[in-house]
Motif scaffolding. Structure first.
Motif, short mmCIF file in Angstrom:
data_model
loop_
_atom_site.label_atom_id
_atom_site.label_comp_id
_atom_site.label_asym_id
_atom_site.label_seq_id
_atom_site.Cartn_x
_atom_site.Cartn_y
_atom_site.Cartn_z
N VAL A 472 0.83 -1.21 0.00
CA VAL A 472 0.00 0.00 0.00
C VAL A 472 0.87 1.26 0.00
O VAL A 472 0.60 2.22 -0.72
N LEU A 473 1.94 1.25 0.78
CA LEU A 473 2.83 2.41 0.81
C LEU A 473 3.49 2.62 -0.55
O LEU A 473 3.64 3.75 -1.02
N TYR A 474 3.91 1.53 -1.20
CA TYR A 474 4.52 1.63 -2.53
C TYR A 474 3.55 2.25 -3.53
O TYR A 474 3.95 3.02 -4.41
N LEU A 475 2.27 1.93 -3.38
CA LEU A 475 1.25 2.45 -4.30
C LEU A 475 0.81 3.87 -3.93
O LEU A 475 -0.09 4.42 -4.56
N GLY A 476 1.44 4.45 -2.91
CA GLY A 476 1.14 5.82 -2.54
C GLY A 476 0.04 5.97 -1.52
O GLY A 476 -0.46 7.08 -1.29
N GLY A 477 -0.35 4.86 -0.85
CA GLY A 477 -1.39 4.92 0.15
C GLY A 477 -0.83 5.03 1.56
O GLY A 477 0.35 5.33 1.77
N SER A 478 -1.69 4.77 2.55
CA SER A 478 -1.28 4.86 3.95
C SER A 478 -1.92 3.72 4.74
O SER A 478 -2.88 3.07 4.28
N GLU A 479 -1.40 3.50 5.97
CA GLU A 479 -1.87 2.39 6.80
C GLU A 479 -1.91 2.82 8.26
O GLU A 479 -1.05 3.59 8.71
N SER A 480 -2.92 2.35 8.97
CA SER A 480 -2.97 2.55 10.42
C SER A 480 -3.57 1.30 11.06
O SER A 480 -4.35 0.59 10.43
N VAL A 481 -3.17 1.02 12.31
CA VAL A 481 -3.63 -0.17 13.02
C VAL A 481 -4.27 0.25 14.33
O VAL A 481 -3.75 1.11 15.05
N SER A 482 -5.42 -0.36 14.62
CA SER A 482 -6.09 -0.15 15.89
C SER A 482 -6.58 -1.50 16.39
O SER A 482 -7.53 -2.07 15.84
N GLY A 483 -5.90 -2.04 17.39
CA GLY A 483 -6.28 -3.35 17.92
C GLY A 483 -6.13 -4.44 16.87
O GLY A 483 -5.05 -4.64 16.31
N GLU A 484 -7.22 -5.14 16.60
CA GLU A 484 -7.20 -6.25 15.64
C GLU A 484 -7.53 -5.80 14.22
O GLU A 484 -7.65 -6.64 13.32
N ASN A 485 -7.66 -4.49 14.02
CA ASN A 485 -8.05 -3.97 12.70
C ASN A 485 -6.91 -3.15 12.08
O ASN A 485 -6.21 -2.41 12.77
N GLU A 486 -6.79 -3.29 10.78
CA GLU A 486 -5.84 -2.49 9.99
C GLU A 486 -6.64 -1.73 8.94
O GLU A 486 -7.43 -2.32 8.20
N THR A 487 -6.42 -0.41 8.87
CA THR A 487 -7.10 0.42 7.88
C THR A 487 -6.09 0.86 6.83
O THR A 487 -5.04 1.41 7.15
N SER A 503 -12.36 2.54 -10.09
CA SER A 503 -12.08 3.36 -11.27
C SER A 503 -12.58 4.79 -11.16
O SER A 503 -12.45 5.56 -12.10
N ASP A 504 -13.17 5.17 -10.01
CA ASP A 504 -13.63 6.55 -9.84
C ASP A 504 -12.51 7.50 -9.45
O ASP A 504 -12.72 8.68 -9.24
N LYS A 505 -11.28 6.96 -9.34
CA LYS A 505 -10.07 7.75 -9.06
C LYS A 505 -10.09 8.40 -7.67
O LYS A 505 -9.35 9.35 -7.42
N LYS A 506 -10.93 7.89 -6.77
CA LYS A 506 -10.98 8.41 -5.41
C LYS A 506 -10.15 7.53 -4.48
O LYS A 506 -9.87 6.38 -4.77
N VAL A 507 -9.78 8.10 -3.34
CA VAL A 507 -9.10 7.33 -2.30
C VAL A 507 -10.15 6.59 -1.49
O VAL A 507 -11.12 7.18 -1.02
N HIS A 508 -9.97 5.28 -1.36
CA HIS A 508 -10.91 4.45 -0.62
C HIS A 508 -10.21 3.82 0.58
O HIS A 508 -8.98 3.71 0.61
N ALA A 509 -11.01 3.39 1.55
CA ALA A 509 -10.48 2.79 2.77
C ALA A 509 -10.87 1.32 2.84
O ALA A 509 -12.05 0.97 2.71
N ILE A 510 -9.87 0.46 3.06
CA ILE A 510 -10.09 -0.96 3.31
C ILE A 510 -9.79 -1.22 4.77
O ILE A 510 -8.76 -0.78 5.29
N VAL A 511 -10.67 -1.95 5.44
CA VAL A 511 -10.43 -2.36 6.82
C VAL A 511 -10.31 -3.88 6.84
O VAL A 511 -11.22 -4.60 6.41
N LEU A 512 -9.15 -4.36 7.33
CA LEU A 512 -8.90 -5.78 7.49
C LEU A 512 -8.94 -6.13 8.97
O LEU A 512 -8.50 -5.34 9.82
N THR A 513 -9.43 -7.32 9.27
CA THR A 513 -9.52 -7.77 10.66
C THR A 513 -8.79 -9.09 10.82
O THR A 513 -8.96 -10.00 9.99
N ASN A 514 -7.99 -9.20 11.85
CA ASN A 514 -7.21 -10.40 12.11
C ASN A 514 -8.11 -11.63 12.15
O ASN A 514 -9.17 -11.63 12.77
N ALA A 515 -7.66 -12.69 11.45
CA ALA A 515 -8.32 -14.00 11.43
C ALA A 515 -9.67 -14.01 10.72
O ALA A 515 -10.39 -15.01 10.77
N SER A 516 -10.01 -12.92 10.02
CA SER A 516 -11.31 -12.83 9.37
C SER A 516 -11.19 -13.05 7.87
O SER A 516 -10.16 -12.76 7.26
#
Length: 574
Positions: A472-487, A503-516
């Motif tokens: 994500v950083l290589y692609l120019g994005g950012s990352e943050s972690v809160s507990g079991e979640n990564e945004t 394809s709308d060229k907007k910045v979107h947010a993905i939230v991943l959860t451990n073991a999910s």
């Protein structure tokens, strides 16, 4: 006094440097570039055998209804012969103009001919000359140029292209033909740009044959709207032996080489011809199956082995590369990325040890105004140079079973020198990159290294996993972690998946959860093929299949190099 001497010395340096960069071409910006009754845009090309024929094309305004070529072996056109031209009307954004074309036949191989073009009565061009191909030719030279486009739609500037072309030809007056690997004009549906392009070519294009190749900018106007590249197709004449009997795809022989030109602009021409790549695949297979020439070379615009950080052309690779492999094409020239790169020999998308086993792909750099910053040396690049300081050009010299390719800066500085010898191998000798002890991760052919990559890719339950943060950083994005979640916040171009729109060229947010096996994209829940894992060092790991579901990245594992490749989604048609 010291200051005056210093200024004189500085002036001499600047004058000397300018003399290196520019030969004595006229300043085309000071003359009227619109069509008149006097012929201009005089262009040599081949529509048939280069040993015995020569095609000449030129332009006039629409009042000139007749055209003629006078030619002779005598510089003063003594004992001249003449041939009438075919005349057609080309409609452009600047009005109608007439295109005149004549093919001279019955010429003697290996001879110089002198010619002029005109209306047959009073309006004539100067006398030019050309050489026919000699019989049994197996030694010859030609020039290859990268994209020649300017960088300003409204204010065309082709002065750097003019200097690059003329410097290359002055250094190689024995070149038999030249080609640009597409993107000749910044706005190819604007006749203003073609007027400037042809003016820059004057002094070369009427002396040696031009091999045209379409690029994506040939298909667009100054508003960046795409359409069929009509101006490009109507003003160049080539062998009508391709799938469409026009300039998009064709082939010809010169000496002991078979040369193929293809059209890679499916994205720009998709509404006009959605079968563009499929039609060419069928034709390419048949064309290559028929040639017996010692050397085989192909040219098209968009590179299958690219140098841009996030722009890929996997669809082009899938269409053409298997056929290139099947018939062992020796050399492929591409453009589009405006950097110079030469790959290791490649077969079946793998680096091989010798050009006897694979194809060398060359991205030709840039020969005009436009500079692109985000070019990098990828894993497959044996040689790489990003011409930020000045344009470049390539000289290819064939001598029997030996071919040498040299890349020069516009001022003559050597960038790369590579030889393929069918009897003794290549120079410098290909050294296949070593296999890594630990698995490595590459994005679009670029290796991620420590400290950016905190842990290596690994197989977990038979699936390839890797840390998502560095990607994500290589692609120019950012990352943050809160507990079991990564945004993860990022923007991914060119991908639409089930419930996913990037394809709308907007910045979107993905939230991943451990073991999910669930993720959220903005407020939409996405089902993942595999569960998210957090390792002992708190790195969030996802599988390669998860990455494909979320962001459209394809992937492959190269066991020869021990590298997991992630590949950015291409634009539709690329």
């Amino acid at each position: 006094m010291k200051l005056r001497i210093g200024l004189i010395f500085l002036s001499l340096i600047i004058t000397s440097f300018a003399g290196v960069l520019c030969t004595s071409q006229p300043d085309y910006g000071l003359v009227d570039l619109n069509a008149t009754a006097v012929p201009d845009h005089v262009t040599l090309s081949w529509t048939s055998d280069p040993m015995t024929t020569q095609t000449v094309t030129w332009r006039t305004d629409s009042t000139v209804q007749n055209g003629s070529v006078e030619y002779s072996m005598d510089p003063n056109l003594k004992d001249k012969e003449s041939i009438a031209a075919n005349v057609s009307t080309l409609k452009t954004d600047l009005g109608d103009q007439n295109i005149h074309t004549a093919t001279i036949t019955g010429l003697a191989p290996g001879n110089r001919y002198y010619y002029r073009v005109g209306d047959g009565t009073k309006d004539w061009s100067p006398v030019y000359s050309f050489m026919t191909e000699a019989e049994d030719t197996n030694s010859f030279k030609f020039l290859v140029f990268g994209d020649t486009q300017g960088d300003d739609d409204a204010n065309p500037d082709y002065s750097l292209w003019q200097s690059t072309l003329h410097n290359a030809y002055k250094a190689n007056p024995d070149a038999r033909f030249f080609t640009v690997v597409g993107d000749e004009a910044q706005a190819g549906l604007s006749n203003l740009h073609w007027n400037h392009w042809f003016a820059a070519c004057k002094g070369v294009i009427e002396s040696i044959s031009y091999v045209p190749v379409a690029g994506n900018t040939e298909c667009r106007d100054m508003n960046r709207d795409h359409a069929e590249p009509t101006i490009y197709m109507d003003q160049f004449n080539v062998p009508n032996n391709g799938p469409y009997s026009n300039d998009q795809a064709y082939s010809f022989d010169y000496g002991n080489m078979h040369i193929i030109v293809l059209d890679s602009q499916l994205r720009e021409e998709q509404e006009i011809n959605p079968d563009l790549l499929n039609d060419q695949k069928l034709w390419l297979d048949k064309d290559l199956s028929r040639t017996t020439k010692e050397w085989k070379m192909a040219i098209w615009h968009k590179p299958p082995y690219y140098t841009r950080v996030i722009r890929t052309n996997e669809g082009i690779k899938a269409a053409f590369a298997p056929i290139i492999d099947k018939y062992h094409v020796d050399l492929v020239f591409n453009g589009h990325d405006h950097a110079y790169s030469r790959t290791y020999p490649i077969n079946n998308d793998l680096i091989v040890s010798t050009p006897a086993l694979g194809t060398v792909y060359v991205v030709a750099g840039r020969s005009g105004q436009k500079v692109i910053d985000d070019n990098v040396q990828n894993i497959w690049c044996a040689s790489f140079y990003n011409p930020q300081d000045m344009p470049n050009y390539i000289v290819v010299e064939v001598n029997g079973s030996r071919m040498e390719m040299k890349c020069f800066k516009m001022d003559g500085t050597l960038i790369d020198d590579y030889i393929i010898d069918k009897t003794s191998g290549d120079t410098p000798r290909t050294i296949v990159p070593v296999k890594y002890n630990e698995p490595r991760l590459a994005i679009n052919g670029v290796l991620l290294n420590e400290p950016m990559l905190p842990t290596s890719p690994s197989k977990i339950n038979g699936k390839w996993y890797f840390p998502i943060k560095p990607v994500v950083l290589y692609l120019g994005g950012s990352e943050s972690v809160s507990g079991e979640n990564e945004t993860l916040s990022l923007r991914v171009k060119n991908y639409i998946g089930p419930g996913i729109v990037w394809s709308d060229k907007k910045v979107h947010a993905i939230v991943l959860t451990n073991a999910s096996t669930k993720a959220t994209l903005d407020n939409t829940t996405i089902s993942l093929p595999d569960r998210v894992i957090v390792d002992d060092d708190k790195n969030f790991l996802i599988s390669a299949d998860d990455m494909k579901t979320l962001c459209g990245f394809t992937w492959k594992y190269d066991s020869d190099m021990n590298i997991l490749f992630l590949i950015n989604p291409s634009k539709p048609g690329e």
